[in-house]
Design a protein around this motif. Structure first.
Motif, PDB file in Angstrom:
ATOM      1  N   PRO A  65       3.825 -21.966   1.061  1.00  0.00           N
ATOM      2  CA  PRO A  65       4.094 -23.046   2.006  1.00  0.00           C
ATOM      3  C   PRO A  65       3.833 -24.434   1.420  1.00  0.00           C
ATOM      4  CG  PRO A  65       2.747 -21.368   3.053  1.00  0.00           C
ATOM      5  CD  PRO A  65       2.841 -21.026   1.611  1.00  0.00           C
ATOM      6  N   GLY A  69       6.761 -27.126   1.205  1.00  0.00           N
ATOM      7  CA  GLY A  69       6.556 -28.429   1.843  1.00  0.00           C
ATOM      8  C   GLY A  69       6.726 -29.580   0.872  1.00  0.00           C
ATOM      9  N   TYR A  70       6.281 -29.390  -0.368  1.00  0.00           N
ATOM     10  CA  TYR A  70       6.414 -30.430  -1.388  1.00  0.00           C
ATOM     11  C   TYR A  70       7.891 -30.709  -1.677  1.00  0.00           C
ATOM     12  CZ  TYR A  70       5.919 -32.856  -5.831  1.00  0.00           C
ATOM     13  OH  TYR A  70       6.000 -33.776  -6.841  1.00  0.00           O
ATOM     14  N   MET A  73       9.608 -32.311   1.406  1.00  0.00           N
ATOM     15  CA  MET A  73       9.251 -33.724   1.547  1.00  0.00           C
ATOM     16  C   MET A  73       9.993 -34.571   0.514  1.00  0.00           C
ATOM     17  SD  MET A  73       7.419 -35.318   3.619  1.00  0.00           S
ATOM     18  CE  MET A  73       6.975 -37.008   3.820  1.00  0.00           C
TER      19      MET A  73
END
Length: 96
Positions: A65, A69-70, A73
C-alpha cells in the motif's frame, strides 16, 4: 487509628500493615541488592533484533500500500500540474 501507634490490650498497633505481631515462621524471602539488579540488561540487543524480525514479518502488509500510494500521489501531482498548465487548460477548456 490512622497511622500512629495506638495501644490495644497490651499489644502495639503500628501503621497500616504493621500490627506489631511476631513475625511468621516458615516464610523465606530472597532479594537482590539494588546495585546488583540490571533492569535494562539486554534491552538494546533485543530491541535491534526484535525490530528486524517484526519488520521482516510485517513488510508484506504495509509495503505494497505504501508503494501504491507513492505512485498514485506522483501520478496525481503530475496530472494536476498538466491540467493547470497552458496546454492542459487549452485541451480541457470546453469541458468546464
Amino acid at each position: 487509628m490512622g497511622g500512629g501507634g495506638a495501644r490495644t490490650s497490651g499489644q502495639l498497633l503500628g501503621p497500616w500493615g504493621d500490627f506489631g505481631s511476631p513475625p511468621q515462621k516458615g516464610i523465606i524471602t530472597y532479594s537482590l541488592s539494588p546495585n546488583r539488579q540490571r533492569p535494562l540488561a539486554g534491552t538494546a540487543h533485543a530491541a535491534i533484533f526484535n525490530v528486524f524480525r517484526r519488520t521482516r514479518q510485517q513488510v508484506l502488509y504495509w509495503a505494497p500500500p505504501l508503494i501504491a500510494g507513492y505512485y498514485l500521489m506522483g501520478w496525481a501531482i503530475e496530472r494536476n500540474e498538466y491540467l493547470n498548465s497552458k496546454a492542459g487548460r487549452a485541451e480541457f477548456a470546453e469541458e468546464e
